[in-house]
Design an enzyme around this catalytic site. Structure first.
Site, short mmCIF file in Angstrom:
data_model
loop_
_atom_site.label_atom_id
_atom_site.label_comp_id
_atom_site.label_asym_id
_atom_site.label_seq_id
_atom_site.Cartn_x
_atom_site.Cartn_y
_atom_site.Cartn_z
N GLY A 1 -1.43 5.78 2.32
CA GLY A 1 -0.43 6.80 2.01
C GLY A 1 0.56 6.29 0.98
CG ASP B 1 4.09 4.52 9.06
OD1 ASP B 1 4.81 5.50 8.80
OD2 ASP B 1 2.85 4.57 9.02
O1 F6P Z 1 1.32 5.90 7.32
C1 F6P Z 1 2.17 6.68 6.55
C2 F6P Z 1 2.23 8.10 7.04
O2 F6P Z 1 3.19 8.79 6.26
C3 F6P Z 1 2.53 8.25 8.52
O3 F6P Z 1 3.89 8.06 8.82
C4 F6P Z 1 2.01 9.65 8.77
O4 F6P Z 1 1.64 9.82 10.12
C5 F6P Z 1 0.79 9.71 7.87
O5 F6P Z 1 0.97 8.74 6.86
C6 F6P Z 1 0.56 11.05 7.23
O6 F6P Z 1 -0.67 11.02 6.55
P1 F6P Z 1 -1.12 12.10 5.48
O7 F6P Z 1 -0.44 11.77 4.19
O8 F6P Z 1 -2.59 11.93 5.39
O9 F6P Z 1 -0.70 13.45 5.98
#
Ligand code: F6P
Length: 360
Positions: free
Chosen positions: A13, A141
């Site tokens: 991410g 995170d």
């Molecule tokens: O790991 C980073 C994060 O932003 C988490 O906090 C969250 O649960 C996840 O990625 C969201 O993922 P995506 O961008 O696939 O929706």
């Protein structure tokens, strides 16, 4: 003698500060007269033919890009190359294609900017492909082990705290309870720090099981004993319902992500306290911001250190923040020590001493 050629990629991410790391690497590597190849979309650009990459030069990195959120290289948090989802629904090991791509580009080493999942994948690729790997931890995170700081966390914390600052006056104007759901996956680091910094009355974390009656009792105390007409509640996205189920959103293609527990908790608070309650799910706003100064500083120091490690031929290492210094640690150890909230640590103790209800 040929110029040293290194690759750099962002994986997992996105978060604020990635471009600042890329800039630092390009600047430090250019000082050594190396060539830097920016690999596109994590390892995904190495699965395509022709390979997707761009040559990164110092001239591209005036200070504009450093100020931008996101990553100019693109990233992905899906498509594990060892179990790559194919159009016919099967999973295929495509790791060899990535390794071939790295060799075809003549990369002596790769600097991978990623979280624990990405680092684990890159490490196996490096071992199989016999190329040097140095990682830079990034994640809002803040759950990567062996480092006090990962790029992106401080900015996410800033955004979430600002959200609480904005919710407070509207809560006070309308006599309401405001519930703010923040990201973090299974680690409550964003929620805990936001709750303390933003003056929350209740903080719910995945690490501490809660009792909804205790949460309601705290809010009733705020209203009846402390004579305050509003309350602020921060909920981490991976908090479960009292019955033990996680709230997740299902996206197109069946992909599931945390999201929605704030609404569930908000409804219960309204029922049990009679307080009018509103819910904000902050979501990706926490990721897309301009990096705040501390993230830019960590990014700069990490980028420079990563280049030093490559210069020294010190591979399979992750740069880390420890005691006001940048050090390097083994990637294996960093991945193995996932960093959730220490329920007996300073921040939880601070929250409790301030009278914040942790739900238990
Ligand atoms: O790991 C980073 C994060 O932003 C988490 O906090 C969250 O649960 C996840 O990625 C969201 O993922 P995506 O961008 O696939 O929706």
């Amino acid at each position: 003698m040929t110029r040293k050629r290194i690759g750099i990629l962002t994986s997992g991410g996105d978060c604020a500060g990635l471009n600042a790391v890329i800039r630092a690497v390009v600047h430090a590597a250019t000082e050594k007269n190396w060539e830097v190849i920016g690999l596109e979309d994590g390892t995904a650009g190495l699965l395509d033919r022709p390979l997707r990459y761009k040559v990164l030069t110092k001239e591209m990195f005036d200070t504009t890009i450093m100020r931008l959120g996101g990553t100019i290289l693109g990233t992905t948090n899906k498509g594990n190359p060892f179990q790559f989802p194919m159009p016919d629904g099967t999973l295929k090991d495509r790791s060899n294609e990535i390794i071939e791509g790295i060799h075809e580009l003549g990369l002596e080493a790769v600097i991978g900017i990623g979280g624990d999942g990405s680092m684990a994948i890159l490490r196996t690729l490096a071992q199989r492909g016999k190329f040097g790997l140095v990682c830079v931890p990034k994640t809002i995170d803040n759950d990567v082990g062996r480092t006090e700081m990962s790029v992106g966390f401080e900015t996410a914390l800033y955004v979430a705290t600002e959200a609480l600052d904005r919710l407070q006056p509207t809560a006070a104007s309308h006599d309401r309870v405001m519930v703010l759901e923040v990201m973090g996956r299974d680690a409550g680091n964003i929620a805990l720090s936001t709750g303390i910094a933003g003056g929350a009355d209740v903080i719910l974390l995945p690490e501490i099981p809660y009792n909804i009656d205790k949460v309601a009792a705290k809010i009733i105390k705020v209203r009846d004993t402390e004579q305050r007409n509003f309350a602020l509640v921060v909920v981490s996205e991976a908090v479960k319902t009292v019955e033990g189920s996680a709230k997740q959103m299902e996206y197109a293609g069946g992909e599931k992500r945390f999201g929605g527990i704030g609404y569930h908790i908000g409804e219960q608070i309204a029922q049990k306290t009679g307080f009018e309650t509103r819910v904000t799910v902050l979501g990706h706003v926490q990721r897309g911001a301009q990096p705040i100064p501390s993230d830019r500083l960590v990014a700069a120091a990490f980028g420079v250190k990563a280049v030093e490690l490559v210069a020294d031929g010190k591979f399979d290492r992750m740069v880390a923040w420890s005691n006001r210094q940048v050090i390097d640690v083994s990637i294996e150890e960093a991945i193995a020590s996932y960093q959730t909230v220490d329920v007996n640590g300073t921040l939880v103790n601070t929250a409790r001493a301030l009278g914040i209800c942790m739900g238990d």
